[in-house]
Design a protein around this motif. Structure first.
Motif, PDB file in Angstrom:
ATOM      1  N   PRO A 415       0.836  -1.458  -0.148  1.00 19.79           N
ATOM      2  CA  PRO A 415      -0.007  -0.075  -0.095  1.00 19.79           C
ATOM      3  C   PRO A 415       0.725   1.270   0.123  1.00 19.79           C
ATOM      4  N   ALA A 416       2.162   1.229  -0.501  1.00 17.02           N
ATOM      5  CA  ALA A 416       2.899   2.318  -0.597  1.00 17.02           C
ATOM      6  C   ALA A 416       2.691   3.385  -1.418  1.00 17.02           C
ATOM      7  N   ALA A 417       2.751   4.796  -1.017  1.00 23.62           N
ATOM      8  CA  ALA A 417       2.657   6.001  -1.984  1.00 23.62           C
ATOM      9  C   ALA A 417       3.906   6.273  -2.687  1.00 23.62           C
ATOM     10  N   GLY A 418       4.143   7.231  -3.396  1.00 20.99           N
ATOM     11  CA  GLY A 418       5.391   7.661  -4.071  1.00 20.99           C
ATOM     12  C   GLY A 418       5.643   9.136  -3.538  1.00 20.99           C
ATOM     13  N   ASP A 419       6.925   9.422  -3.945  1.00 20.91           N
ATOM     14  CA  ASP A 419       7.588  10.690  -3.506  1.00 20.91           C
ATOM     15  C   ASP A 419       8.110  11.296  -4.926  1.00 20.91           C
ATOM     16  N   TYR A 420       7.538  12.412  -5.360  1.00 19.07           N
ATOM     17  CA  TYR A 420       8.220  12.962  -6.564  1.00 19.07           C
ATOM     18  C   TYR A 420       8.933  14.060  -6.354  1.00 19.07           C
ATOM     19  N   HIS A 421       9.954  14.385  -6.914  1.00 25.98           N
ATOM     20  CA  HIS A 421      11.020  15.590  -6.639  1.00 25.98           C
ATOM     21  C   HIS A 421      10.978  16.295  -8.248  1.00 25.98           C
ATOM     22  N   SER A 422      11.195  17.446  -8.138  1.00 23.21           N
ATOM     23  CA  SER A 422      11.119  18.254  -9.395  1.00 23.21           C
ATOM     24  C   SER A 422      11.907  19.783  -9.169  1.00 23.21           C
ATOM     25  N   TYR A 423      13.057  19.722  -9.618  1.00 21.26           N
ATOM     26  CA  TYR A 423      13.845  21.171  -9.456  1.00 21.26           C
ATOM     27  C   TYR A 423      14.020  21.486 -11.165  1.00 21.26           C
ATOM     28  N   VAL A 424      13.089  22.248 -11.700  1.00 19.60           N
ATOM     29  CA  VAL A 424      13.049  22.741 -13.017  1.00 19.60           C
ATOM     30  C   VAL A 424      12.945  24.065 -13.395  1.00 19.60           C
ATOM     31  N   GLU A 425      12.619  24.522 -14.630  1.00 14.26           N
ATOM     32  CA  GLU A 425      12.379  25.951 -15.014  1.00 14.26           C
ATOM     33  C   GLU A 425      10.897  26.184 -14.806  1.00 14.26           C
ATOM     34  N   PRO A 426      10.651  27.484 -14.926  1.00 14.57           N
ATOM     35  CA  PRO A 426       9.193  28.137 -14.677  1.00 14.57           C
ATOM     36  C   PRO A 426       8.387  27.434 -15.807  1.00 14.57           C
ATOM     37  N   GLU A 449       9.898  17.423  -2.653  1.00 11.25           N
ATOM     38  CA  GLU A 449      10.802  18.287  -3.069  1.00 11.25           C
ATOM     39  C   GLU A 449      10.426  19.071  -4.428  1.00 11.25           C
ATOM     40  N   TYR A 450      10.469  20.448  -4.401  1.00 10.06           N
ATOM     41  CA  TYR A 450      10.358  21.134  -5.539  1.00 10.06           C
ATOM     42  C   TYR A 450      10.595  22.363  -5.498  1.00 10.06           C
ATOM     43  N   ALA A 451      11.408  22.953  -6.561  1.00 13.67           N
ATOM     44  CA  ALA A 451      11.658  24.522  -6.528  1.00 13.67           C
ATOM     45  C   ALA A 451      12.165  24.954  -8.145  1.00 13.67           C
ATOM     46  N   ALA A 452      11.480  25.949  -8.699  1.00  6.83           N
ATOM     47  CA  ALA A 452      11.939  26.561  -9.809  1.00  6.83           C
ATOM     48  C   ALA A 452      13.354  26.839  -9.689  1.00  6.83           C
ATOM     49  N   VAL A 453      14.443  26.600 -10.238  1.00  7.90           N
ATOM     50  CA  VAL A 453      15.757  26.824  -9.974  1.00  7.90           C
ATOM     51  C   VAL A 453      16.389  27.689 -11.178  1.00  7.90           C
ATOM     52  N   HIS A 454      16.125  27.290 -12.483  1.00 14.03           N
ATOM     53  CA  HIS A 454      16.681  27.810 -13.823  1.00 14.03           C
ATOM     54  C   HIS A 454      15.718  28.807 -14.135  1.00 14.03           C
TER      55      HIS A 454
END
Ligand SMILES: *[C@@H]1O[C@H](CO)[C@@H](O)[C@H](O)[C@H]1NC(C)=O
Ligand SMILES: *[C@@H]1O[C@H](CO)[C@@H](O)[C@H](O)[C@H]1NC(C)=O
Ligand SMILES: *[C@@H]1O[C@H](CO)[C@@H](O)[C@H](O)[C@H]1NC(C)=O
Ligand SMILES: *[C@@H]1O[C@H](CO)[C@@H](O)[C@H](O)[C@H]1NC(C)=O
Ligand SMILES: *[C@@H]1O[C@H](CO)[C@@H](O)[C@H](O)[C@H]1NC(C)=O
Ligand SMILES: *[C@@H]1O[C@H](CO)[C@@H](O)[C@H](O)[C@H]1NC(C)=O
Ligand SMILES: *[C@@H]1O[C@H](CO)[C@@H](O)[C@H](O)[C@H]1NC(C)=O
Ligand SMILES: *[C@@H]1O[C@H](CO)[C@@H](O)[C@H](O)[C@H]1NC(C)=O
Ligand SMILES: *[C@@H]1O[C@H](CO)[C@@H](O)[C@H](O)[C@H]1NC(C)=O
Length: 663
Positions: A415-426, A449-454
């Motif tokens: 029954p596990a869920a996932g974790d999605y990370h995204s460090y991208v441009e707008p 984890e996510y953030a617009a970085v570039h």
């Protein structure tokens, strides 16, 4: 920044614009949304605990070291020309803290001698109560003086005499409080401990675990910085993903965050070589993370080590059992009964008889990355399944989370869920608006984890990171988050990362909060303002919306709060003309009122909040809007804006009212 605005009758003309969007929010038919939608992530990418959110002022307080970062006297300055030396004594303070500092007394010049510490790039000195302590070994009759002074002028802001209890051959702790008489004009200050060499019997004294805390958030002993905690609290966050990302993994199979070494008295915490190029003290340990959760009302998402280290090495199947047990023990430490479980009793012995509740456990961090493809294959083949089996048996009520998501090419065992990370441009975030619509009900995911970085068109992982979170980046993130909130029944929660950056030492420029020793420098980023707006209007149930046009340039989600008000969240990206919104909540009629909050940024989309200039480039405009004859709220939103409209409740049809203005 807040502006006063008046909405006039001109608003009625809006519907004729070619950039008009007519939305109708249905009264039912939506899904429940995660109560944890907005949370926090602690990552040691800045200085994390030490020199970060952990309020300790003394740098290198216990001379902790490792093969990677050997013990040293860094941060310590002799007072009055005395000789300081690093010693590994036959009688250390503790097994965890084998090194200490020897201060020679014999042959010193007249007057008091001792040492000063320069802190984590300075120390903030105010008229407030500092709580300190240090251990000494050696026979000394007299008093120690603990003081705070300028490192530039030598001026003393406050001092206290601490009567010596120190004797030969034994370590004795000395506690004190210190209230400066005067605040320092800047943070270029030191903390010193001095003594009279005439009172020393055996030529020298040994010191260790020299600690000084300013007031902490909610006055927790060994606690956290109030300015940073307040900046987090204002976001109204609902969870904390702890203890971090890469820090959890560690550099090698032997150097990673071992929760059992982060608990109990500070003198029993050895610390570890951090993955960000320095030794950490473990002063901020598992218990301190849980206290952070308590103080901000956060649900802990506890990440456990699953055998992967950043060098790409991973534990063999035969050896994994030990670390599964280690992780199960960690949850027992947090949640086990004090009287009937081994680790629950240990928790009680460190001052927390009441068990905490843990509802979420994440298995590892970014297992798709380090050591791929072999390490990821091992994760899919045995590491993840073995952890899931063991945890499902022992803790069936805990929601397990894999450190990768269905977007990372994995079929996650239920029954596990996932974790999605995204460090991208707008642009990439905006293009991802619909990605979570693909999730089936069984495919829950955290966006850990996510953030617009570039900037758009930016290249390279480290090539051209923006110097700070910037306004266009915050709008890209907002669109992405709206896509997540639309699927609030399948998204466990979202958290920007990293959260903290000490401006004197950091790996990563794009972080939620920037800070230094002086709390006046603590700076909320453009993304922080966007997140404060979204996080303070919680949708408990999404509602279907019909529109006369597709998504873009207006992106949105609608729903109801727990108290039944209607909530509409939106962002505008890539338009040359303001978007004229007509928004009708079914069941609301003429005269209903709502509060509209709009955030706009600087003229320059690359504008950011710079801790040195202290200028906030984000403008917040709050107004009351009143539903027109057809029951619709009408307002316009400019390019690169985010907005939240929350109704004041279901209002019956009533006579036309003047539009109200709110500061
Ligand atoms: C609710 O969930 C269903 C099924 O997962 C989905 O088809 C629908 O679009 C969702 N409704 C809203 C308003 O998000
Ligand atoms: C404090 O003074 C010492 C020596 O007097 C110097 O080495 C150190 O760089 C100074 N630290 C700061 C932060 O100014
Ligand atoms: C110093 O303070 C700590 C924390 O309050 C306490 O545990 C310890 O017993 C004190 N030590 C002495 C010698 O009073
Ligand atoms: C004081 O410390 C700050 C922060 O470390 C530094 O930027 C500044 O140059 C220092 N000022 C002086 C006069 O040394
Ligand atoms: C991987 O870790 C194991 C266990 O610590 C160690 O024996 C082995 O040498 C490591 N392998 C590499 C390539 O570092
Ligand atoms: C913490 O647990 C690990 C793994 O079981 C063990 O090797 C280590 O000795 C423990 N540390 C302490 C201080 O008990
Ligand atoms: C996806 O995962 C499978 C199984 O682990 C692997 O064989 C395949 O190469 C992966 N595909 C990609 C595109 O990485
Ligand atoms: C935004 O507009 C630019 C310029 O027209 C375009 O290149 C880009 O793809 C657009 N981005 C999105 C997410 O629509
Ligand atoms: C999760 O999504 C994947 C890929 O879209 C799909 O194959 C799988 O059946 C889904 N799992 C569940 C439990 O819905």
């Amino acid at each position: 920044m807040r502006l006063l605005t008046t909405f006039t009758a001109a608003a009625l003309a809006l519907a004729s614009s070619c950039n008009a969007v007519n939305l109708v929010v249905k009264a039912s038919g939506g899904n429940s949304s995660s109560p944890l939608m907005y949370g926090l992530m602690h990552e040691d990418i800045s200085n994390g605990g030490d020199g970060g959110i952990y309020a300790e002022l003394i740098y290198n307080r216990a001379f902790q070291g490792s093969e990677e970062f050997p013990s040293s006297l860094n941060g310590w300055i002799p007072v009055n020309g005395v000789a300081l030396s690093l010693e590994k004594l036959a009688t250390p303070l503790s097994k965890a803290l084998p090194y200490s500092m020897n201060v020679a007394a014999a042959g010193s010049s007249p007057g008091k001698v001792g040492f000063a510490n320069t802190g984590y790039w300075g120390m903030d000195v105010k008229v407030q109560t500092y709580t300190g302590s240090f251990y000494v070994k050696g026979s000394y009759e007299g008093s120690f003086t603990a003081s705070l002074q300028s490192n530039l002028t030598g001026e003393t802001f406050g001092s206290v005499d601490v009567v010596s209890q120190s004797v030969a051959g034994e370590w004795t702790q000395h506690n004190f409080t210190l209230v400066p008489e005067k605040a320092a004009p800047n943070s270029n200050n030191t903390f010193a401990v001095t003594f009279d060499p005439a009172g020393v019997k055996d030529a020298s004294l040994d010191f260790n675990l020299i600690s000084l805390f300013p007031p902490t958030y909610k006055n927790r002993p060994n606690g956290l910085r109030p300015d940073i905690m307040e900046a987090f609290a204002e976001l109204n966050p609902k969870f904390l993903r702890l203890p971090g990302g890469n820090m959890l993994e560690g550099n090698t199979q032997t150097t990673w965050w071992k929760w059992n070494e982060t608990i109990g008295p500070l003198k029993d915490r050895p610390g570890m070589p951090n993955v960000w190029g320095y030794q950490i003290t473990y002063g901020m340990g598992l218990v301190e993370y849980m206290e952070w959760c308590e103080d901000l009302g956060l649900e802990p998402i506890v990440a456990v080590w699953d055998g992967l280290s950043l060098d790409g090495n991973f534990t063999t199947q035969a050896e994994l059992g030990e670390w599964i047990q280690f992780a199960l023990d960690e949850i027992e430490f947090l949640t086990g009964d004090a009287a009937t479980t081994k680790w629950g009793a240990v928790r009680a012995s460190v001052g927390h008889p009441q068990p905490w509740s843990v509802k979420y456990v994440e298995i590892g961090n970014e297992d798709w990355l380090a050591g791929a493809p072999a390490a990821y294959e091992a994760y899919k083949q045995y590491r993840l399944p073995m952890f899931i089996d063991a945890f499902t048996q022992r803790y069936p009520d805990i929601q397990l989370i894999s450190s990768s998501s269905v977007f990372d090419n994995i079929t996650i065992p239920e029954p596990a869920a996932g974790d999605y990370h995204s460090y991208v441009e707008p642009d990439t975030f905006v293009a991802a608006f619909g990605m979570f619509d693909q999730l089936t009900a069984g495919n829950k995911t955290l966006i850990g984890e996510y953030a617009a970085v570039h900037p758009n068109g930016g290249i390279g992982w480290n090539g051209d990171l923006m110097p700070f979170p910037w306004w266009e980046g915050a709008i890209g993130e907002a669109v992405f988050l709206l896509g997540a909130e639309r699927n609030g029944d399948r998204i466990i929660g979202t958290t920007y990362a990293p959260s903290l950056r000490n401006m004197n030492r950091w790996q990563w420029s794009v972080t939620l909060l920037q800070f230094a020793a002086d709390p006046a420098l603590t700076t909320r980023s453009t993304s922080w303002y966007m997140l404060r707006l979204f996080g303070n209007h919680i949708i408990s149930k999404t509602l279907p919306v019909t529109s006369d046009t597709g998504f873009g340039p207006l992106y949105y989600v609608a729903g109801t709060s727990a108290k039944g008000t209607g909530i509409f969240k939106a962002a505008v990206y890539n338009t040359t003309e303001d978007v004229q919104v007509s928004l009708k909540f079914k069941g609301y009629s003429k005269g209903a009122t709502a509060t509209l909050t709009v955030l706009t940024g600087p003229e320059n989309p690359y504008g950011y909040n710079d801790p040195l200039s202290h200028v906030n480039v984000v403008t917040e405009t709050t107004s009351t809007v009143t539903a027109g004859a057809d029951g619709s709220f009408r307002f316009s939103l400019p390019q690169l804006s985010v907005a939240v409209l929350e109704t004041d409740g279901a209002v019956k049809c009533r006579k036309k009212r003047r539009v109200e203005v709110e500061a």
